[in-house]
Design an enzyme around this catalytic site. Structure first.
Site, PDB file in Angstrom:
ATOM      1  CD  GLU A  16       2.733  -3.121   4.458  1.00  0.00           C
ATOM      2  OE1 GLU A  16       1.759  -3.825   4.151  1.00  0.00           O
ATOM      3  OE2 GLU A  16       3.415  -2.503   3.622  1.00  0.00           O
ATOM      4  CB  THR A  27      -0.072  -3.847  -0.084  1.00  0.00           C
ATOM      5  OG1 THR A  27       0.863  -3.408   0.898  1.00  0.00           O
ATOM      6  CG2 THR A  27      -1.003  -4.843   0.587  1.00  0.00           C
ATOM      7  CG  ASP A  35       3.751  -6.128   1.807  1.00  0.00           C
ATOM      8  OD1 ASP A  35       4.784  -5.972   2.497  1.00  0.00           O
ATOM      9  OD2 ASP A  35       2.894  -5.237   1.680  1.00  0.00           O
TER      10      ASP A  35
HETATM   11  C1  GP9 Z   1      -2.924  -0.080   3.143  1.00  0.00           C
HETATM   12  C2  GP9 Z   1      -1.782  -1.014   3.101  1.00  0.00           C
HETATM   13  C3  GP9 Z   1      -0.538  -0.380   2.568  1.00  0.00           C
HETATM   14  O1  GP9 Z   1      -4.161  -0.626   3.335  1.00  0.00           O
HETATM   15  O2  GP9 Z   1      -2.067  -2.251   2.635  1.00  0.00           O
HETATM   16  O3  GP9 Z   1      -0.256  -0.633   1.243  1.00  0.00           O
HETATM   17  P1  GP9 Z   1       1.194  -0.355   0.654  1.00  0.00           P
HETATM   18  O4  GP9 Z   1       1.473   1.116   0.792  1.00  0.00           O
HETATM   19  O5  GP9 Z   1       2.184  -1.159   1.423  1.00  0.00           O
HETATM   20  O6  GP9 Z   1       1.133  -0.806  -0.749  1.00  0.00           O
HETATM   21 MN    MN Z   2       2.600  -3.152   1.770  1.00  0.00          MN
END
Ligand code: GP9
Ligand code: MN
Length: 687
Positions: free
Chosen positions: A261, A305, A480
């Site tokens: 992340e 994401t 990501d």
């Molecule tokens: C939430 C996570 C966050 O489930 O995948 O998404 P993002 O804020 O990084 O797009």
């Molecule tokens: Mn994300």
């Protein structure tokens, strides 16, 4: 006192009084449902207040419509609206219980295969207490029938009814203003239906969803089956040849895709106070069996994401606005990694410690053909286990093992981490790394959560080694998108030890890790330019799947001859030679800004045209749902009905498939629960 009662009765015997009574009862009922039936996650005073008051404006608008009607009709219309509203609430309570999400019109009108098997299990879902939703309706009817409340035949002034309508709109827009200040991009980025209900209410959600569905079906019905032809021509030309050195090198192995992340490439080998931020990832990056790309860019837009997931697993771009997974995930046809691999005998599963509705994963994953989605409902939850959006990474990895070991092999498992997410919060016992000292509070703790993610990853890798999974798996890692946004120029300059940050630097700052590891893979640092759009073709070729037919906009990063132009979602681009940001051109190798000469201009124009075409072609595929017109050889269209992500259903499916073929990790090591082999230092799990 008695005059008080009399006054109230007099009021109730007027139309306005009856309207107020109906509205207040419905408001209370909705709020009770919010608190008891849904998990909306209202945090902080603003969200709590919004949650409390948000049913009112729409009720004034909707019930207020009745006030425009004369005579008895007012009561009939009001009660009819009341009934419709009650049914909507009732239906959502039931749907939510099963799917942890709100009903969408896409699902309701769904063409058979997207109906989520509604109705089938209704008897199991329904609780007798659910009928409380109709109690106020019955009360109002009884009060009218038995004339406890008198019917008021006097006309309600049009002017007053209109004033109420205006008031309701003012309230709705004010509410939206406050909500958007608390959660910017609420409706433009469209994260999660839960958010819209929490901030705006169930009716506003219905309106917004109806709008989205209408927009979606309009673009869909404008598309013709022949539209796919130009897309096929384009992607065919784009395809790169396989590299025999790598093709099929991981054939038959399990695949782990680990989503890091908000993880940027600059963190690799980065040090703070002489200490590596991510020692485990660094080791992995340098491992002789890891192919590590150092010119790999994220290409996401507002969908963050979800855009990354779309590109990584479909080789389709996200949309310029909003999230394609949210708007086009439920209905569209896809040719995604899980479906392709499922048809090659893989078990496919996604793991994520957040609610299933976020980014509409619960519906989109069905369209992509995921057999399993282990969302937060599958993990034990305690307040200390979560931070920000959900489960902390160390606990997430550890508790995923319970399901990983039950997956028939070979499997394709995607694990989406979460802790390294803005605003990079972490509780004291988990912080074991110094923050940076740029003075920018949003930036400084970033390395601390990144370090935590690295530790969690390290623990997981140890488990893979211990269980032998490492030997028969290919591990794919990717970041990501950025963690530090372009708004933090000064802090970025400090982190990169630069005096000043140019647009060129910011473009290069969008690099994220992409690593592929398998025991007998020839590793090394690969300098080819590419991005998330290229992941799927690369992975398929490594697995020995020669897919010349499904629609992919990227190309195999390991191919010797490939187009290395990286498109950003806004049309900017990076190629090995040029970095083009708006109308500014830089030399990619040095970062020097140039005024292109004629020959350079020609080259740049060609790159730009290609990027523009690629993005618009991809958009056409999604907006027109063009893949529904195309049945590629060797690929079977996904039937969304095949999938159900409810816990009990998944547990049964795992058991059934295990009885059929003994191919899980649990079987291999003689029924020994591998959870015991997992070592974590997560303080929350210490006895
Ligand atoms: C939430 C996570 C966050 O489930 O995948 O998404 P993002 O804020 O990084 O797009
Ligand atoms: Mn994300």
């Amino acid at each position: 006192m008695s005059s008080h009662i009399k006054k109230t009765r007099n009021l109730l015997n007027t139309r306005l009084g009856f309207f107020i009574l109906a509205t207040v009862l419905f408001w209370i009922k909705t709020y009770i449902a919010y608190r008891t039936e849904f998990t909306l996650g209202a945090k902080g005073t603003v969200q709590q207040i919004l949650l409390f008051v948000n049913p009112i404006p729409a009720l004034i608008l909707i019930f207020g419509l009745a006030l425009y009607f004369r005579g008895r009709l007012f009561y009939w219309v009001l009660m009819l609206l009341h009934l419709i509203e009650s049914i909507w609430l009732f239906a959502n309570i039931l749907y939510y219980r099963e799917f942890s999400d709100f009903l969408s019109f896409g699902i309701i009108k769904g063409s058979g295969d997207v109906q989520n098997n509604l109705g089938k299990s209704l008897a199991e879902i329904l609780h007798p207490s659910d009928f409380f939703v109709f109690v106020d309706f019955v009360i109002l009817v009884v009060l009218l029938i038995f004339k406890v409340i008198q019917v008021d035949r006097r006309k309600f002034k049009f002017r007053n009814a209109f004033a109420l309508t205006i008031l309701s709109f003012v309230l709705i827009f004010s509410e939206y203003g406050v909500a958007n200040a608390n959660r910017s991009g609420l409706l433009t980025r469209t994260f999660d239906n839960n958010y819209i209900v929490k901030y705006l209410g169930l009716n506003e959600y219905a309106a917004f969803n109806a709008y989205q569905t209408a927009k979606e079906s309009a673009t869909r019905s404008n598309a013709k089956s022949s539209d796919i032809d130009s897309v096929l021509n384009f992607v065919k030309k784009n395809r790169s040849a396989i590299n025999p050195e790598y093709f099929g090198k991981a054939k038959g192995k399990n695949v782990f895709v680990i989503h890091l992340e908000s993880f940027q490439q600059f963190l690799i080998n980065y040090k703070v106070d002489g200490k590596e931020v991510t020692p485990n990832l660094n080791k992995f990056y340098k491992n002789k069996n890891t192919i590590s790309f150092d010119n790999f860019y994220h290409q996401v837009s507002q969908g963050k994401t979800s855009d990354a997931e779309m590109m990584m697993e479909n080789s389709l771009y996200g949309l310029p606005q909003g999230s394609a997974m949210v708007t086009y995930g439920t209905q569209n046809t896809y040719q995604a990694a899980p479906a392709i691999l499922d048809q090659k005998g893989y078990t496919t599963a996604s793991f994520h410690g957040d609610v299933p509705s976020f980014w509409n994963r619960d519906n989109t994953y069905k369209s992509w053909g995921y057999q399993y989605f282990f969302d937060s409902d599958y993990y034990q939850e305690k307040p200390s286990y979560s931070v920000g959006y959900g489960l902390k990474d160390k606990i997430f990895f550890k508790d995923s093992v319970k399901y990983i070991q039950q997956l028939p092999q070979p499997f394709y498992a995607k694990l989406i981490t979460l802790t390294n997410h803005y605003p990079y919060e972490l509780d004291k016992p988990n912080v074991s790394f110094p923050a940076t000292k740029t003075g920018d509070n949003t930036v400084d703790p970033y390395v601390q959560t990144a370090h935590y993610l690295d530790q969690a990853f390290g623990e997981f890798i140890k488990y893979l080694n211990k269980t032998g999974l490492m030997k028969n798996s290919m591990i794919v890692l990717y970041g990501d998108h950025y963690g530090i946004s372009n708004n933090h120029r000064a802090a970025i300059a400090q982190l990169l030890h630069k005096k000043e940050i140019t647009d060129y630097d910011l473009a290069q700052f969008q690099k994220v890790p992409f690593m592929i590891h398998a025991d007998d893979l020839k590793g090394g640092i690969n300098h080819t330019y590419g991005g998330e759009i290229d992941a799927l073709p690369t992975i398929l070729h490594l697995l020995g799947i020669k897919d010349n037919n499904t629609v992919q906009f990227g190309n195999d990063l390991l191919s010797k001859k490939r187009d290395q132009t990286v498109a950003f979602r806004n049309g900017d681009l990076v190629s090995p030679k040029y970095t083009v940001i708006g109308s500014n051109v830089y030399l990619t190798k040095t970062g020097k800004e140039i005024t292109p000469n004629d020959e350079q201009s020609k080259e740049i124009k060609k790159l730009q045209n290609h990027v523009n075409k690629e993005l618009s072609m991809s958009d056409r595929v999604i907006l027109g749902d063009l893949l529904r017109f195309y049945n590629p050889k060797g690929f079977k269209k996904v039937n969304k009905k095949d999938f159900n992500y409810k816990y009990s259903y998944a547990m049964k499916a795992l058991k059934d498939s295990d009885n059929k073929s003994k191919k899980t990790l649990l079987d291999k090591i003689h029924k020994k629960d591998t959870e015991k082999l997992y070592k974590t230092d997560a303080p929350e799990l210490k006895k």
